[in-house]
Design a protein around this motif. Structure first.
Motif: not given
Ligand SMILES: [Zn+2]
Length: 465
Positions: A386, A405, A409
């Motif tokens: 990320y 998020l 990820a």
């Protein structure tokens, strides 16, 4: 062998948020250091985490791995009109179709899918009326093979008769004794019970007695649908939670799933008990049963999926969005500023709820620092690929969680110091083969399911009325 997660942004704690940059050093099953890079000695494996976020592993605090092969299963009955019909026509047919082979395949699929989305602990509630004895061992074995942590329970119930109720209780007793004797690294147990409306007084008493003698708690569905409350009042003269409390089954070790229809007096009982309530927003929406009175429930509210996968990024985000949408429409909406409270609308709500799940697991494993990335804590960690496009700090973590998020990820996953996912692949088994091997098992499970009719069990208010 020492493993170093090098150069990442480390979320030391989800709630209250704490973020640093540096290395996480893992030795055996534990985190031994966090912070500036130590001198890498020989025998050290370094996983490059630059551009990555390192977080505590997510906890799914209520799930049913036995439903992992349910997606797409055939359905030939009239559409269910309410929650009890959903149980009778869907889940209480599937559970009776399970055999050892399909329990094993379900456990593998559930563990695989959980690890690949960054969930490192499953708190599972298992039912397989046709294959009760040893079923929790199968789960523990398959979960252990893939390397996921778990807290297991068998769903004791009277809906299939007193013989099955006794067998369910015996399975919990047997597994808890085994856990007490062998202290497996990755598994613990609770005493599983289905829900008030399928438990006789004698069976509930048996569950409570076992929980007390095993120094653990109950894992039970509570007031998921209004039918559970109606049954408790009609058949027992008490609300669901009052009945549980009078039986001695409501204490700090209890794990209560749902709580959708708890009233104010039950919410007060819950808060005073120290128990954990597990909110399952996607399942509640899917079954159209309503929404838990979060504003009445205090801080000990964790999140579960109730068997809809194990993606806690999605569960926490959707749960928060639903909470925000409904906050003005619900009578329990009291303005509360602290995200410690489950009724809060603070952006840190998802993180606080996940931290509550980690606290529950820490209590079961007797690991007070579980869920924090600190020296001495069990090394249950997720590396997220990320490269944050805006500053990621203590103050912005919650916004990144909500709006940036996702499980997409998740790159590497470590449970108890063991790297169980590396570069998005399971390390213990071939995940494509695992899925391919599960498909014919699902086909056979579905064929058996087709031969099983609607369950005849009815809640008390229907039997009385
Ligand atoms: Zn459930």
């Amino acid at each position: 062998m020492t493993t170093v997660l090098g150069g990442g942004t480390i979320v030391i704690s989800l709630h209250p948020a704490e973020v640093v940059t540096g290395d996480v050093v893992i030795d055996a099953d534990r985190i031994v250091a966090v912070g500036p890079p130590p001198a890498a000695g020989s025998g050290t494996a370094v996983i490059d985490c630059r551009g990555c976020l390192v977080i505590p592993g997510n906890v799914c605090a209520h799930t049913h791995a036995y439903s992992a092969l349910a997606r797409g299963m055939p359905y030939r009955l009239a559409p269910p009109r309410d929650f009890v019909e959903i149980l009778r026509r869907v889940w209480w047919r599937l559970d009776r179709a399970l055999d050892e082979e399909s329990i094993r395949a379900s456990a593998r699929v559930a563990a695989m899918e959980a690890l690949l989305v960054g969930t490192t602990t499953l708190v599972d509630h298992h039912a397989s009326p046709g294959a009760i004895d040893g079923s929790l061992d199968i789960l523990a074995e398959e979960f252990g093979r893939l390397g996921i942590r778990s807290i297991l329970a068998y769903e004791t119930t009277d809906r299939d008769g007193t013989g099955h109720a006794r067998a369910g209780l015996d399975e919990n007793r047997r597994f808890l004794a085994r856990v007490a004797a062998t202290r497996p690294a990755l598994a613990r147990g609770l005493v599983g019970a289905h829900a008030s409306f399928t438990l006789s007084d004698a069976t509930l008493e048996g569950c409570v007695a076992l929980a007390h003698s095993s120094h653990t708690g109950l894992h039970v569905h509570v007031a998921e649908d209004a039918a559970d409350e109606r049954d408790a009042e009609a058949a027992h003269g008490h609300s669901v939670l009052a009945r549980l409390a009078r039986a001695g089954g409501l204490d700090a070790g209890s794990v209560l799933a749902h709580g959708v229809h708890l009233d104010r007096s039950e919410a007060a009982l819950f808060r005073a008990s120290g128990a954990t309530l597990v909110h399952n927003p996607r399942s509640n929406m899917n079954n159209a049963v309503g929404r838990a009175p979060l504003g009445l429930l205090g801080p000990r509210v964790a999140l579960g999926t109730d068997g809809i996968g194990a993606d806690m990024f999605e569960e926490s985000r959707l749960g928060h969005l639903r909470h925000l949408e409904e906050r003005s429409a619900t009578s329990d909406a009291e303005p509360l500023d602290s995200p410690d409270d489950a009724g809060s609308t603070d952006p840190a709500w998802p993180l606080a709820r996940l931290a509550a799940g980690a606290r529950l697991v820490g209590e079961e494993f007797d690991e007070p620092s579980f869920g924090r990335v600190v020296a001495g804590a069990p090394a249950d960690l997720v590396v997220l690929d990320y490269p944050a496009p805006t500053p990621l700090t203590v103050g912005t973590l919650a916004e990144h969680w909500m709006f940036g998020l996702s499980a997409r990820a998740v790159r590497d996953v470590i449970v108890a110091g063991r790297v169980v996912v590396r570069e998005r692949r399971l390390t213990a088994v071939d995940q494509d083969a695992l899925a391919a091997d599960a498909r014919p098992v699902a086909t056979r499970l579905w064929e058996r399911l087709e031969t099983i009719e609607e369950h005849s069990f009815a809640p008390g208010e229907e039997m009385v009325g």
